[in-house]
Write a protein that holds these residues in place. Structure first.
Motif, PDB file in Angstrom:
ATOM      1  N   LYS A   1       0.831  -1.208   0.000  1.00 50.58           N
ATOM      2  CA  LYS A   1       0.000   0.000   0.000  1.00 50.58           C
ATOM      3  C   LYS A   1       0.866   1.259   0.000  1.00 50.58           C
ATOM      4  CE  LYS A   1      -3.966  -2.089   2.345  1.00 50.58           C
ATOM      5  NZ  LYS A   1      -4.824  -2.064   3.569  1.00 50.58           N
ATOM      6  N   ASP A   2       1.937   1.256   0.797  1.00 51.73           N
ATOM      7  CA  ASP A   2       2.828   2.420   0.828  1.00 51.73           C
ATOM      8  C   ASP A   2       3.488   2.639  -0.520  1.00 51.73           C
ATOM      9  OD1 ASP A   2       2.151   2.730   3.447  1.00 51.73           O
ATOM     10  OD2 ASP A   2       3.903   1.676   4.237  1.00 51.73           O
TER      11      ASP A   2
ATOM     12  N   GLU B   1       0.922   4.159  -2.855  1.00 48.45           N
ATOM     13  CA  GLU B   1       0.707   5.567  -2.541  1.00 48.45           C
ATOM     14  C   GLU B   1       1.892   6.421  -3.004  1.00 48.45           C
ATOM     15  OE1 GLU B   1      -0.011   5.762   1.590  1.00 48.45           O
ATOM     16  OE2 GLU B   1      -1.991   4.777   1.493  1.00 48.45           O
TER      17      GLU B   1
ATOM     18  N   GLU C   1       1.682   6.769  -6.729  1.00 46.66           N
ATOM     19  CA  GLU C   1       0.639   7.716  -7.123  1.00 46.66           C
ATOM     20  C   GLU C   1       1.048   9.148  -6.812  1.00 46.66           C
ATOM     21  OE1 GLU C   1      -4.127   8.481  -6.214  1.00 46.66           O
ATOM     22  OE2 GLU C   1      -3.015   6.851  -5.233  1.00 46.66           O
TER      23      GLU C   1
END
Length: 867
Positions: A808-809, A812, A815
């Motif tokens: 997830k990190d 992120e 992005e």
């Protein structure tokens, strides 16, 4: 006469030809140019004085391209810069450089500028080669042919030649029939008298005979071997003085002991020593091996096992008759009968390519092996074609489903042979009369000793089957079933009745074993079925799935359209999420092994209407698919409906090109139902159900291609991977994630095709390994790989959560970095060409902001990971 040799000119003559006379001008001729070469230039062009060019060999041929490159590189610093134009205009590829020993033209070297001067000076410096004069007497002439002189060899050739001594016979067969008559074809048995073919058997001709006088044969001395067996069943061996239960004294014995003064003295004398021994045993047990038991078992410490024992070969199963030129495609342990394993053999792909023009239909079987017989099979299941994948039914292990090379789906029922298979178990208390794997069947007055062969019960119709080989097959659990549109509903029969298959023809099919629609059955037919069931023979075909034979069609078909482009994905493996229902699982958990005795017959079951069944909303209808291109696709099997009411398959939710080659393994973890292991190409990956960003962990690339893999059934952190060179890698994610904890080199001599684990007892863990030569090896898993460490499941759950957070990190961060770039690209389109200064300031501010955001994100990642 000897060849005349021309006298080579002396060095003095060479110097006189090159040195100008006193009457000539002291300047150099126009076709040469004196030049000074530095030491660096001499080393670069390999023309060092007294090394590469000497007084005896004063010339050197330089490449024109090398001189031009040197002029381009060093420009005016180059020693050849003064003659740049001459070099560019030189017509040939090599330029002559001469070492001027006597400084005739004032420098140590001079460069020849024309090809004519090069030829003149080169001929002077290089003495001519002596000319060889050939005399007319030495010219070779073709010898004249000589007459043949016989030495007797033609007699031997004539004796060895074969000549016909009798006339050839000619037979002509003619069948006269009137043209125009109708022809009627019908099926007949070849054993009938009117349909028997006329054969011409071979016979010994009495007119002559050939007597063999000499034979070419070899002989090898071998030791005498003798095999002996014993069929006696002995009881468990026990020591004579072994006491398993404490003996209680009678009342009279107790009174006599209490009155005995001798016993009181003995007890008082040994009491201090017993107490001292108990105290020492409580402090330390000297009989415990602390290093061997380090970190083993649930009661051990938190330290992990650092030393891994190797796999030990227990059994080797091979069948030279059925495995000749074939490989094992699928392996499966029997769910209830311990020590019984089934394998399938298929033809190798390279042999099919070599023999593509000639097709030989060899029989295909599912072969059952049992401990301890390593050569003779227990049971053979006849197949219509090579089986790529098969699986036992989870609710009724007597039912087997398999997928063929020709795309058909096949069903077997081995209920009749279960007593025979159970009687050969190694731990069975009631042994059979013979230890051999052959059974004796009474067929009238004739008895035959052979391995039982059983035919299949039903096969799908050729029109509705797959168009390519069925590469994977799985049963739906008994906790639910699906309708014709893929909606999961309640399973009222409490038995597995539906099968899922996939094939490279870009489709996943769902099949139902029940009768598709209500059919009237006469009472006589039912009675006939009962009589046929009670009078079964080893060679009879069970009528369990007679209602499906050659008419079986899939319930519905799921296609896999590509996400971004046209076309469809070609699946090889798939994996469904395990679903458990408390209302169904509690009905038959106690009698799971005996469930086949109380289950109703499949021919009496009907597919119920979807309107009468309860829809299960908590069933996950999404599943993973591995393709030929190494892609992992996540899609939904439920069919959607368009505006015209037509059913179609929706596009997959995600697709990742994680592997570089075929996906050969997709297996759920036996401890975490949402964790999936995939292998293909040269790496493996671990996926988590519901994570749409990709795999949570990808293993490092291996030097060898991965061909098979499986999870450990007792340790959540351990899994095994088979390689293309016949080795097995053992991975323990709690010890090391960058490399395997242990590699068992060359377990097999060729590619490993299948790996399947099995647990028969608490201390008997086996690992079945199949290779590309049709050999099945069963290894004993050591204690270090079967006994879990303390809190291993909890630590693995933490590991998967950390990897999920790391993914997830990363997404992120990706992005966050992509957003400023996208905004910058849009701003470049909107900026006018007469305002470049404003664009530059905005770009610098965006870069500073982007860099500060990156530093904050990096600090948060380091803080989260604890680094």
């Amino acid at each position: 006469m000897a060849p005349k040799r021309q006298k080579s000119p002396s060095r003095k003559t060479v110097k006189e030809n090159l040195t100008p006379s006193p009457m000539e001008k002291p300047d150099h001729p126009d076709d040469i140019y004196p030049i000074v070469l530095t030491t660096a230039t001499q080393e670069l062009f390999e023309c060092c004085i007294d090394e590469d060019v000497t007084e005896q060999s004063p010339y050197k041929l330089l490449e024109k391209d090398d001189i031009i490159q040197d002029i381009k590189t060093r420009a005016a610093v180059s020693d050849f810069h003064p003659v740049k134009q001459f070099v560019l205009d030189y017509p040939e590829d090599e330029i002559l450089l001469v070492f001027d020993v006597d400084f005739t033209y004032g420098q140590s070297f001079y460069l020849v500028l024309t090809p004519e001067a090069k030829a003149r000076i080169y001929n002077v410096l290089q003495p001519p080669q002596p000319e060889i004069i050939e005399l007319e007497d030495d010219v070779s002439k073709t010898p004249e042919p000589k007459p043949w002189i016989s030495l007797g060899s033609e007699l031997e050739v004539d004796q060895e030649s074969v000549k016909e001594t009798r006339e050839k016979l000619c037979y002509k067969f003619d069948l006269k029939r009137r043209p125009g008559l109708p022809v009627c074809f019908s099926d007949r048995n070849s054993t009938e008298a009117e349909c028997r073919s006329v054969a011409c058997p071979s016979y010994q001709d009495s007119r002559f005979s050939i007597k063999q006088m000499q034979r070419d044969c070899g002989m090898q001395a071998v030791p005498k071997l003798q095999s002996s067996t014993a069929q006696t069943e002995r009881a468990v061996q026990r020591n004579v003085l072994t006491q398993y239960e404490p003996r209680e004294l009678r009342e009279k014995e107790k009174e006599n002991i209490l009155r005995s003064e001798k016993l009181k003295k003995f007890v008082n004398s040994v009491t201090p020593r017993v107490l001292h021994a108990l105290q020492q045993a409580h402090i330390m047990n000297v009989f415990t091996d602390d290093f061997k038991a380090l970190g083993i078992g649930a009661e051990a410490s938190d330290q992990l096992v650092m030393v891994s024992e190797g796999l030990k070969l227990q059994w080797t199963f091979t069948d030279e008759k059925r495995a000749m030129g074939k490989k094992i495609s699928s392996v499966s342990w029997h769910p209830t009968i311990h020590g019984l394993i089934a394998v399938t053999f298929i033809k190798k792909q390279e042999e099919q390519l070599d023999k593509s023009t000639v097709y030989i239909n060899s029989p295909a079987f599912i072969v059952f092996y049992g401990f301890p017989d390593q050569s003779n099979p227990r049971l053979l299941l006849e197949c219509p074609d090579d089986i790529f994948a098969f699986e036992f039914c989870p609710s009724n292990p007597n039912v087997i489903v398999g997928g063929c090379r020709n795309g058909k789906v096949v069903l077997w029922d081995i209920s009749f042979h279960i007593p025979h298979l159970q009687g050969t178990r190694p731990n069975s208390k009631k042994a059979s009369d013979s230890d051999s794997d052959t059974d004796t069947f009474d067929l009238g007055n004739k008895k035959e000793n052979k391995t039982p062969v059983m035919s299949y019960c039903a096969v799908s119709s050729i029109e509705s089957s797959h168009k390519s080989p069925v590469t994977d097959v799985q049963w739906l659990p008994k906790t639910f079933e699906v309708t014709r549109t893929g909606v999961p509903v309640q399973n009222i029969s409490n038995m597995s009745v539906q099968v899922v298959t996939c094939s490279p023809d870009c489709s996943v099919m769902f099949w139902d074993l029940r009768v598709p629609k209500l059919q009237n059955q006469f009472l006589a037919d039912r009675k006939q079925d009962v009589d046929q069931k009670t009078m079964m023979t080893p060679y009879s075909i069970p009528t369990t799935f007679k209602h499906l034979d050659r008419t079986w069609k899939p319930l519905f078909r799921v296609s896999l359209p590509k996400i971004d482009t046209s076309g469809e994905y070609a699946p090889l493996k798939f994996s469904l999420e395990h679903y458990t229902c408390n209302s169904n699982t509690g009905r038959n958990t106690d009698n799971e092994n005996d469930g086949a005795e109380v289950l109703p017959e499949y021919g009496q079951l009907r597919i119920p209407s979807a309107k009468t069944l309860k829809t299960l909303d908590d069933v996950n209808t999404k599943f993973y698919v591995g393709t030929e291109e190494g892609e992992i696709v996540y899609t939904d099997w439920k069919l959607e409906e368009d505006e015209f009411g037509r059913k179609f398959s929706a596009k997959p939710l995600l697709c990742f090109r994680t592997h570089a080659w075929f996906v050969n393994t997709m297996q759920r973890s036996p401890f975490f139902k949402d964790i999936l292991l995939t292998t293909g190409g040269w790496n493996f990956a671990i996926w988590k159900e519901g994570v749409m960003g990709g795999p949570i962990f990808v293993g490092p690339s291996s030097e060898q291609e991965y061909s098979a893999a499986c999870w450990s059934l007792s340790r959540s952190a351990v899994f095994f991977i088979g390689r293309n060179d016949g080795s097995i890698e053992v991975w323990n994610l709690l010890l090391n994630t960058s490399e395997p904890t242990h590699v068992h080199e060359h377990v097999a001599s060729t590619r490993i095709t299948c790996i399947k684990p099995c647990i028969t007892a608490s201390k008997q863990h086996y690992l079945a390994v199949a290779d590309n030569l049709g050999v099945l090896r069963v290894f004993n898993v050591p204690k270090a790989l079967r006994s879990p460490v303390k809190n291993e499941d909890l630590n693995m759950q933490i590991f998967f959560d950390q990897e999920n957070d790391r993914l997830k990190d990363y997404l992120e961060w990706e992005e966050l970095w992509a957003k400023p770039r996208k905004e910058e690209g849009e701003s470049k389109k909107q900026v006018e060409p007469d305002k470049p200064v404003t664009f530059q300031v905005d770009s610098e501010e965006a870069d500073l902001k982007e860099y500060s955001d990156y530093l904050k994100l990096e600090e948060s990642i380091l803080e989260h990971t604890g680094l």
